[in-house]
Write a protein that holds these residues in place. Structure first.
Motif, PDB file in Angstrom:
ATOM      1  N   ALA A  84      32.532  22.121 -47.523  1.00  0.00           N
ATOM      2  CA  ALA A  84      32.325  22.609 -48.891  1.00  0.00           C
ATOM      3  C   ALA A  84      32.167  24.123 -48.924  1.00  0.00           C
ATOM      4  N   LEU A  85      31.618  24.698 -47.853  1.00  0.00           N
ATOM      5  CA  LEU A  85      31.424  26.143 -47.777  1.00  0.00           C
ATOM      6  C   LEU A  85      32.686  26.875 -47.318  1.00  0.00           C
ATOM      7  N   GLY A  86      33.724  26.110 -46.954  1.00  0.00           N
ATOM      8  CA  GLY A  86      34.927  26.726 -46.406  1.00  0.00           C
ATOM      9  C   GLY A  86      34.745  27.181 -44.974  1.00  0.00           C
ATOM     10  N   GLN A  87      33.818  26.515 -44.239  1.00  0.00           N
ATOM     11  CA  GLN A  87      33.504  26.884 -42.863  1.00  0.00           C
ATOM     12  C   GLN A  87      33.579  25.651 -41.948  1.00  0.00           C
ATOM     13  N   PRO A  88      34.691  24.919 -41.959  1.00  0.00           N
ATOM     14  CA  PRO A  88      34.736  23.672 -41.176  1.00  0.00           C
ATOM     15  C   PRO A  88      34.571  23.882 -39.675  1.00  0.00           C
ATOM     16  N   ASP A  89      35.069  24.993 -39.149  1.00  0.00           N
ATOM     17  CA  ASP A  89      34.939  25.236 -37.710  1.00  0.00           C
ATOM     18  C   ASP A  89      33.469  25.393 -37.312  1.00  0.00           C
ATOM     19  N   ARG A  90      32.697  26.020 -38.178  1.00  0.00           N
ATOM     20  CA  ARG A  90      31.269  26.167 -37.878  1.00  0.00           C
ATOM     21  C   ARG A  90      30.572  24.808 -37.882  1.00  0.00           C
ATOM     22  N   GLY A  91      31.003  23.928 -38.765  1.00  0.00           N
ATOM     23  CA  GLY A  91      30.432  22.589 -38.775  1.00  0.00           C
ATOM     24  C   GLY A  91      30.741  21.851 -37.494  1.00  0.00           C
ATOM     25  N   ASP A  92      31.981  21.926 -37.035  1.00  0.00           N
ATOM     26  CA  ASP A  92      32.350  21.269 -35.780  1.00  0.00           C
ATOM     27  C   ASP A  92      31.562  21.844 -34.608  1.00  0.00           C
ATOM     28  N   ALA A  93      31.368  23.166 -34.609  1.00  0.00           N
ATOM     29  CA  ALA A  93      30.614  23.812 -33.525  1.00  0.00           C
ATOM     30  C   ALA A  93      29.149  23.378 -33.551  1.00  0.00           C
ATOM     31  N   MET A  94      28.570  23.258 -34.747  1.00  0.00           N
ATOM     32  CA  MET A  94      27.186  22.823 -34.851  1.00  0.00           C
ATOM     33  C   MET A  94      27.024  21.390 -34.355  1.00  0.00           C
ATOM     34  N   VAL A  95      27.963  20.532 -34.712  1.00  0.00           N
ATOM     35  CA  VAL A  95      27.901  19.143 -34.252  1.00  0.00           C
ATOM     36  C   VAL A  95      28.032  19.076 -32.730  1.00  0.00           C
ATOM     37  N   ALA A  96      28.937  19.862 -32.160  1.00  0.00           N
ATOM     38  CA  ALA A  96      29.111  19.868 -30.706  1.00  0.00           C
ATOM     39  C   ALA A  96      27.836  20.335 -30.012  1.00  0.00           C
ATOM     40  N   ASP A  97      27.200  21.378 -30.563  1.00  0.00           N
ATOM     41  CA  ASP A  97      25.947  21.877 -29.986  1.00  0.00           C
ATOM     42  C   ASP A  97      24.844  20.831 -30.114  1.00  0.00           C
ATOM     43  N   PHE A  98      24.781  20.182 -31.276  1.00  0.00           N
ATOM     44  CA  PHE A  98      23.793  19.119 -31.481  1.00  0.00           C
ATOM     45  C   PHE A  98      23.978  17.999 -30.469  1.00  0.00           C
ATOM     46  N   ALA A 142      25.366  18.119 -27.518  1.00  0.00           N
ATOM     47  CA  ALA A 142      25.024  18.573 -26.171  1.00  0.00           C
ATOM     48  C   ALA A 142      23.508  18.586 -25.980  1.00  0.00           C
ATOM     49  N   ARG A 143      22.792  19.103 -26.969  1.00  0.00           N
ATOM     50  CA  ARG A 143      21.331  19.152 -26.876  1.00  0.00           C
ATOM     51  C   ARG A 143      20.727  17.753 -26.906  1.00  0.00           C
ATOM     52  N   LEU A 144      21.315  16.873 -27.704  1.00  0.00           N
ATOM     53  CA  LEU A 144      20.818  15.505 -27.790  1.00  0.00           C
ATOM     54  C   LEU A 144      21.032  14.779 -26.467  1.00  0.00           C
ATOM     55  N   VAL A 170      13.624  14.829 -30.165  1.00  0.00           N
ATOM     56  CA  VAL A 170      13.919  13.865 -29.099  1.00  0.00           C
ATOM     57  C   VAL A 170      13.457  14.413 -27.748  1.00  0.00           C
ATOM     58  N   ALA A 171      13.693  15.694 -27.499  1.00  0.00           N
ATOM     59  CA  ALA A 171      13.283  16.309 -26.230  1.00  0.00           C
ATOM     60  C   ALA A 171      11.766  16.264 -26.073  1.00  0.00           C
ATOM     61  N   ARG A 172      11.022  16.598 -27.133  1.00  0.00           N
ATOM     62  CA  ARG A 172       9.561  16.614 -27.053  1.00  0.00           C
ATOM     63  C   ARG A 172       9.002  15.212 -26.872  1.00  0.00           C
ATOM     64  N   LEU A 173       9.582  14.243 -27.556  1.00  0.00           N
ATOM     65  CA  LEU A 173       9.110  12.868 -27.413  1.00  0.00           C
ATOM     66  C   LEU A 173       9.423  12.315 -26.020  1.00  0.00           C
ATOM     67  N   SER A 174      10.592  12.640 -25.507  1.00  0.00           N
ATOM     68  CA  SER A 174      10.955  12.182 -24.154  1.00  0.00           C
ATOM     69  C   SER A 174       9.984  12.744 -23.122  1.00  0.00           C
ATOM     70  N   GLN A 175       9.648  14.029 -23.261  1.00  0.00           N
ATOM     71  CA  GLN A 175       8.703  14.656 -22.353  1.00  0.00           C
ATOM     72  C   GLN A 175       7.321  14.020 -22.466  1.00  0.00           C
TER      73      GLN A 175
END
Length: 290
Positions: free
Chosen positions: A143-157, A159-161, A277-282
């Motif tokens: 909706a913001l015209g920033q689809p690549d940023r959305g894909d990058a955020m999901v990929a980072d999420f 990886a962290r998850l 998730v990281a804090r709960l796992s720890q």
């Protein structure tokens, strides 16, 4: 009619009559924002967080005042230089947005008025799982015209998850106690977070009232291995938090059976829930090792 009431009616009437003209003047078709909007307004904290992470700064006309409060916001620093509103209709109309992003349960009067006069509004629901979080990120980015940023955020999420999830779940019996004794129900995003951390949500077995609250007595008798509390906010006591300082929970804390998570990390369904998730796992690893 008293003069004060007459003045309010006059102001509202002028706003409602001016808004269609503004919409027509700027060619805003209802529910049809431009491909790359330039005056975006967000109307709740969760929308603020995604907009501030995904949009160019010059795209953002305003966020809510909540975005600047570090107690509940994960983007307080980013919001510090952005104009803010309290979500009032007259504030939003004056900004002449070409896209408004709102939550499903907030500012309903404002959202209804904006829709009636033709402003493009994107309403965000409440995801109940990680796929829903990914979809919402991509929806806002598109909706913001920033689809690549959305894909990058999901990929980072993702990886962290992946890094946060335990290789061997502990299956500790876990109860979440939020302010005013609210817990997380089965089928919710909070429940998905517990499962990702290798924990078992005992809320279903002890029961909740229709509002999703758990009585302190039921929480104590549940004999959970781990109780998840909101991290205390120094200098800002409230009646809602009083339960979390009860002697029963203090005794469980001394036994190493509680973990505190900052409220801001799981108020909204954004990429920061990987940190929860990281804090709960720890915490689960520490509890098992005791």
């Amino acid at each position: 009619m008293p003069s004060r009431i007459r003045a309010v009616v006059t102001v509202l009437a002028s706003l409602l009559s001016a808004a269609p003209a503004a919409a027509e003047r700027l060619s805003w078709p209802a529910r049809d924002p431009p491909a790359h909007p330039q005056r975006v307004v967000s109307l709740n904290l969760c929308a603020d967080e995604l907009v501030l992470r995904l949009a160019d700064r010059d795209q953002i006309a305003a966020v809510t005042y909540l975005a600047r409060d570090p107690r509940g916001s994960t983007v307080a620093a980013e919001a510090s230089s952005i104009p803010w509103t309290r979500g009032l209709s007259e504030e939003i109309v004056a900004l002449k947005p070409d896209l408004v992003i709102a939550g499903a349960f907030t500012t309903r009067t404002t959202v209804g008025m904006l829709r009636r006069v033709g402003f493009p509004v994107l309403e965000l629901g409440v995801p109940t799982d990680f796929d829903g979080v990914r979809a919402q990120i991509r929806t806002v980015a598109s909706a913001l015209g920033q689809p690549d940023r959305g894909d990058a955020m999901v990929a980072d999420f993702d990886a962290r998850l992946s890094a946060a999830m335990p290789s061997s779940p502990t299956h500790l019996r876990t109860l979440v106690m939020r302010p005013n004794a609210f817990t997380v129900a089965p089928g919710s995003l909070g429940n998905a977070i517990l499962q990702a951390a290798g924990l078992v949500n005992v809320a279903a077995e002890i029961g909740q009232d229709r509002l999703g609250q758990v009585p302190l007595e039921a929480a104590a008798l549940a004999d959970a291995d781990l109780i998840v509390l909101d991290a205390a906010q120094p200098g800002s006591p409230s009646l809602a938090d009083a339960l979390l300082r009860h002697p029963v929970l203090a005794a469980l804390a001394r036994q190493g059976r509680t973990v505190s998570i900052p409220n801001r990390l799981w108020t909204c369904p954004g990429p920061q829930i990987a940190d929860v998730v990281a804090r709960l796992s720890q915490a689960a690893r520490v509890r098992v090792a005791r």
